[in-house]
Design a protein around this motif. Structure first.
Motif, PDB file in Angstrom:
ATOM      1  N   LEU A   1      -3.142  -1.415  -0.492  1.00 28.00           N
ATOM      2  CA  LEU A   1      -3.948  -0.580   0.374  1.00 28.00           C
ATOM      3  C   LEU A   1      -3.769  -1.053   1.811  1.00 28.00           C
ATOM      4  N   LEU A   2      -3.462  -0.123   2.680  1.00 23.38           N
ATOM      5  CA  LEU A   2      -3.152  -0.453   4.068  1.00 23.38           C
ATOM      6  C   LEU A   2      -4.447  -0.466   4.883  1.00 23.38           C
ATOM      7  N   GLU A   3      -4.866  -1.649   5.286  1.00 28.21           N
ATOM      8  CA  GLU A   3      -6.127  -1.805   5.998  1.00 28.21           C
ATOM      9  C   GLU A   3      -5.969  -1.583   7.494  1.00 28.21           C
TER      10      GLU A   3
ATOM     11  N   ILE B   1      -2.699   4.449   0.508  1.00 20.82           N
ATOM     12  CA  ILE B   1      -2.289   3.659  -0.652  1.00 20.82           C
ATOM     13  C   ILE B   1      -0.770   3.593  -0.696  1.00 20.82           C
ATOM     14  N   LEU B   2      -0.246   2.419  -1.046  1.00 22.83           N
ATOM     15  CA  LEU B   2       1.201   2.209  -1.126  1.00 22.83           C
ATOM     16  C   LEU B   2       1.579   1.675  -2.504  1.00 22.83           C
ATOM     17  N   GLY B   3       2.764   2.057  -2.969  1.00 25.43           N
ATOM     18  CA  GLY B   3       3.338   1.431  -4.149  1.00 25.43           C
ATOM     19  C   GLY B   3       2.523   1.581  -5.415  1.00 25.43           C
ATOM     20  N   GLU B   4       1.874   2.741  -5.578  1.00 28.25           N
ATOM     21  CA  GLU B   4       0.976   2.906  -6.723  1.00 28.25           C
ATOM     22  C   GLU B   4       1.698   3.230  -8.025  1.00 28.25           C
ATOM     23  N   ILE B   5       2.952   3.685  -7.961  1.00 32.18           N
ATOM     24  CA  ILE B   5       3.627   4.151  -9.177  1.00 32.18           C
ATOM     25  C   ILE B   5       3.737   3.055 -10.244  1.00 32.18           C
TER      26      ILE B   5
END
Length: 239
Positions: A60-62, A88-92
């Motif tokens: 998660l990008l804060e 959100i990043l890289g959730e896959i």
């Protein structure tokens, strides 16, 4: 009088609470998961995760900005997307842990970018206690899929100037800073990366940028674009 960007996130001391994962959850419940997350601060050019990694974490990008890039077997680089605060990043790999290694790298675009890592097991233990959040997560994934589908359609149905106009408007909405003459968009991309984001050659994108500038819609200053007239850009993005 303060001017707020369309995508601005209220600052309550923790941007993570404003992401789709937490914004519908009572603060005390969100804090249960926040306590399990590992926050890190990155310098510009560093990597949050790499293509080929086999971890099962979501990020998660804060604060700051991150770009997702993919490298081909012959070492060519393709810019896939740009992400900002609260995304959100890289959730896959979290939702498809048996689907193989990561297919892209997350590269930091600005200094002091803050990212929080969340492990698969901690997330799913928490979701079992808060199943409503799983619906919110599905909505996030569906929105991401819709955006990808729209981008594919744009590549088929829109010409380069239209795609460029649409890209500039998207960057302006997400990262633009208003000032007296218009909207300043510090996109922090090379000319080649901007062309990759549009899905065209650098020469073709530069030609379209020059046309927009000659018409008085925008001006360029280094890696910043100033939008003077968003209306014509909106109309051009629909042609």
């Amino acid at each position: 009088m303060a001017v707020h960007k369309p995508n601005e996130i209220p600052d309550d001391g923790n941007a993570l609470r404003q992401t789709a994962l937490f914004k519908q959850v009572p603060r005390q419940d969100a804090d249960q998961l926040l306590d399990t997350m590992h926050e890190s601060t990155y310098a510009k050019g560093s990597t949050v995760f790499r293509q080929g990694d086999t971890d099962h974490r979501m990020y998660l990008l804060e604060e700051g900005r991150v770009k997702l890039v993919r490298q081909s077997p012959d070492r060519r680089i393709q810019l896939l997307s740009i992400h900002g605060r609260g995304e959100i990043l890289g959730e896959i790999p979290v939702f498809d842990p048996s689907g193989g290694p990561r297919t892209a790298s997350a590269v930091v675009m600005v200094n002091k970018t803050k990212v929080a890592a969340l492990d698969h097991d901690a997330l799913f233990d928490w979701l079992n206690q808060h199943p409503k959040v799983a619906v919110d997560m599905l909505q996030v994934l569906a929105h991401r899929l819709r955006t990808d589908n729209e981008r594919i359609s744009d590549l088929v149905f829109l010409d380069v100037p239209a795609r460029l106009a649409k890209t500039l408007l998207d960057l302006a909405t997400r990262f633009g800073e208003p000032f007296e003459q218009g909207l300043m968009v510090p996109y922090d991309l090379t000319q080649e990366e901007l062309a990759q984001l549009v899905g065209a050659s650098r020469e073709t994108v530069n030609k379209a940028l020059m046309d927009f500038s000659n018409r008085g819609w925008i001006s360029r200053k280094g890696r910043t674009i100033i939008i003077f007239q968003p209306g014509p850009l909106i109309r051009r993005s629909r042609m």
